[in-house]
Scaffold this motif. Structure first.
Motif, PDB file in Angstrom:
ATOM      1  N   ALA A   1       3.843   2.495  -9.859  1.00 22.86           N
ATOM      2  CA  ALA A   1       3.227   2.399 -11.190  1.00 22.86           C
ATOM      3  C   ALA A   1       3.303   3.765 -11.875  1.00 22.86           C
ATOM      4  O   ALA A   1       3.633   3.867 -13.062  1.00 22.86           O
ATOM      5  N   GLU A   2       3.002   4.819 -11.106  1.00 27.04           N
ATOM      6  CA  GLU A   2       3.084   6.176 -11.694  1.00 27.04           C
ATOM      7  C   GLU A   2       4.523   6.554 -12.002  1.00 27.04           C
ATOM      8  O   GLU A   2       4.809   7.181 -13.021  1.00 27.04           O
TER       9      GLU A   2
ATOM     10  N   ASP B   1       0.833  -1.215   0.000  1.00 21.38           N
ATOM     11  CA  ASP B   1       0.000   0.000   0.000  1.00 21.38           C
ATOM     12  C   ASP B   1       0.863   1.259   0.000  1.00 21.38           C
ATOM     13  O   ASP B   1       0.545   2.250  -0.640  1.00 21.38           O
ATOM     14  N   PHE B   2       1.933   1.192   0.740  1.00 18.58           N
ATOM     15  CA  PHE B   2       2.797   2.374   0.899  1.00 18.58           C
ATOM     16  C   PHE B   2       3.489   2.737  -0.412  1.00 18.58           C
ATOM     17  O   PHE B   2       3.696   3.908  -0.727  1.00 18.58           O
ATOM     18  N   ILE B   3       3.812   1.694  -1.192  1.00 18.48           N
ATOM     19  CA  ILE B   3       4.615   1.918  -2.405  1.00 18.48           C
ATOM     20  C   ILE B   3       3.745   1.857  -3.658  1.00 18.48           C
ATOM     21  O   ILE B   3       4.135   2.353  -4.715  1.00 18.48           O
ATOM     22  N   GLY B   4       2.549   1.272  -3.515  1.00 18.63           N
ATOM     23  CA  GLY B   4       1.643   1.194  -4.662  1.00 18.63           C
ATOM     24  C   GLY B   4       1.923  -0.012  -5.552  1.00 18.63           C
ATOM     25  O   GLY B   4       1.947   0.112  -6.782  1.00 18.63           O
TER      26      GLY B   4
ATOM     27  N   LEU C   1      11.425  12.149 -12.015  1.00 21.85           N
ATOM     28  CA  LEU C   1      11.445  10.704 -12.264  1.00 21.85           C
ATOM     29  C   LEU C   1      10.643  10.325 -13.508  1.00 21.85           C
ATOM     30  O   LEU C   1      10.896   9.296 -14.120  1.00 21.85           O
ATOM     31  N   GLU C   2       9.676  11.159 -13.852  1.00 18.03           N
ATOM     32  CA  GLU C   2       8.914  10.884 -15.090  1.00 18.03           C
ATOM     33  C   GLU C   2       9.829  10.919 -16.296  1.00 18.03           C
ATOM     34  O   GLU C   2       9.764  10.070 -17.185  1.00 18.03           O
TER      35      GLU C   2
END
Ligand SMILES: Cc1ncc(COP(=O)(O)O)c(C=O)c1O
Length: 408
Positions: free
Chosen positions: A212-213, A78-81, A182-183
């Motif tokens: 994921a993002e 949950d914390f990292i997705g 980071l994108e």
């Protein structure tokens, strides 16, 4: 207010009751490791006192241990997705990164290239550099720009080519607070077909992450930077992790995440690390999923700590003899500020701030020696002040006054 106040948050940390030099201690050393709330200590203690066992057996404490470790993976997912199988636990970020680099290096050789950055902590350079000797790859270093404290993105772009196997980049600089794009890093990696590794050790305490993002393949962080004990966490994208062959004992499970975990884990630390994530989520006072509560808590903490950073930046900027480094307060940055005081070694500055004002700050290069080199600072490096969830305006004011009293 739907997120706990700073006073409420401070009440959770016994360390904040400590006095020094006639003052309550002001802890500005968060980027090196934050203080720990009672709930986290209780979770680790409760594990040791009531559930302590090794894993995978059929009696209650072993079954409880399996369950607690599983819950901790779900909490970190949950914390990292990500999903729970993508969460690997270990000693710390450095050890996990060495383990990963050695694993990836097995299929690399002369002609393969890795890119690291000058802005990064040694922990995100040395593991990759060790592959130069071990398997003959070439490691390139993207430089930082001394004036802005940011990466030289044009130079970084030019380092990519079809031989690039991996970019190792930090989410944020632990020395200057610079936040990396980071994108853009993900886009460059995708175009070159390279793996994308993020050192999120400094970023994790200031920004809720979503792998994921971000679009990364690997991401590492350490719970002692966000109110937990000394435990490292590594995200490995499942489709990649399943095909990697880490060095392991023959009897170790051959699938993620256990395939990457060597030997018995630090159960009490992992339980405490999960409690630290719960502590962050618990700052939000509404019923919602853990992720929603984390999101609200991080949103509020970011606004508060940015206000403190602005106050600190402008307060120090006015002092004659203080030199500030890194991105200004209007840029994307964490509330971690590096500075020097003219005529004083950084060690002397932090000693005086502790002895005169009860303020605890760190100094040196913080293992980000590329940064202090680029800034032309000698061994004394920088003084570093980090604001975290328990930092108050009064402490920042005291810090500005403390530094002012040292200025020529
Ligand atoms: C940005 C950054 N990366 C990596 C590390 C190393 O982390 P660990 O102590 O978990 O190995 C640190 C520790 O200070 C850090 O600040």
């Amino acid at each position: 207010m739907n997120v706990a106040s700073v006073e409420e948050i401070r009440g959770c940390f016994p360390a904040l009751e400590r006095s020094h030099a006639g003052n309550l201690v002001g802890y500005f050393d968060g980027p090196g490791g934050t203080q720990v709330p009672t709930a986290v200590v209780k979770a680790s203690t409760d594990y040791l006192l009531r559930h302590n066992a090794n894993t995978d057996w059929r009696y209650p404490t072993s079954i409880e241990t399996d369950q607690l470790l599983k819950e901790a993976r779900v909490t970190f997912a949950d914390f990292i997705g990500c999903s729970e199988e993508e969460i690997v636990f270990g000693n710390n970020m450095t050890t996990l990164t060495f383990h990963l680099s050695r694993t990836l290096g097995k299929s690399w050789g002369p002609g393969d290239e890795v890119i690291v950055t000058q802005l990064d902590h040694q922990a995100n350079q040395a593991p990759w550099r060790s592959l130069e000797e071990e398997c003959g790859i070439t490691v390139h270093t993207a430089p930082m720009l001394a004036e802005s404290g940011k990466l030289d993105w044009d130079a970084l772009r030019k380092l990519f080519n079809q031989r690039t196997r991996l970019l190792a980049i930090g989410g944020a600089s632990n020395a200057l607070g610079t936040v990396n794009d980071l994108e853009e890093a993900a886009r460059l990696c995708r175009a070159a077909g390279a793996y994308f590794f993020v050192d999120a050790v400094h970023m994790a305490s200031h920004q809720l992450m979503n792998v994921a993002e971000i679009g990364c393949d690997f991401l590492a962080c350490s719970s002692y930077k966000f109110y937990g004990p000394h435990v490292g966490v590594l995200f490995i994208r499942k489709d990649i992790g399943d095909s990697l062959l880490p060095p392991r004992l023959p009897c170790t499970k051959g699938y993620l995440p256990e395939s990457f975990e060597t030997g018995t884990l630090n159960h009490e630390g992992i339980v405490g690390a999960a409690a630290a994530v719960e502590f962050l989520a618990g700052m939000s006072k509404f019923d919602g999923s853990r992720r929603e509560r984390l999101d609200a808590a991080f949103g509020t903490l970011t606004v508060r700590s940015h206000r403190l950073l602005e106050f600190l930046w402008h307060g120090l900027e006015e002092q004659r003899g203080v030199q500030l480094y890194g991105p200004g307060p209007n840029e994307r940055r964490t509330p971690t500020l590096g500075f020097t005081v003219k005529g004083l070694d950084s060690a002397a500055v932090v000693e005086r701030l502790a002895s005169d004002s009860g303020l605890f700050l760190s100094h040196g290069d913080f293992y980000a020696s590329g940064v202090t080199e680029a800034l032309g600072l000698g061994q004394q490096g920088l003084v570093r002040a980090g604001c975290v969830c328990y930092t108050t305006e009064e402490e920042v004011k005291r810090l500005i006054e403390g530094v002012a009293s040292l200025c020529p």
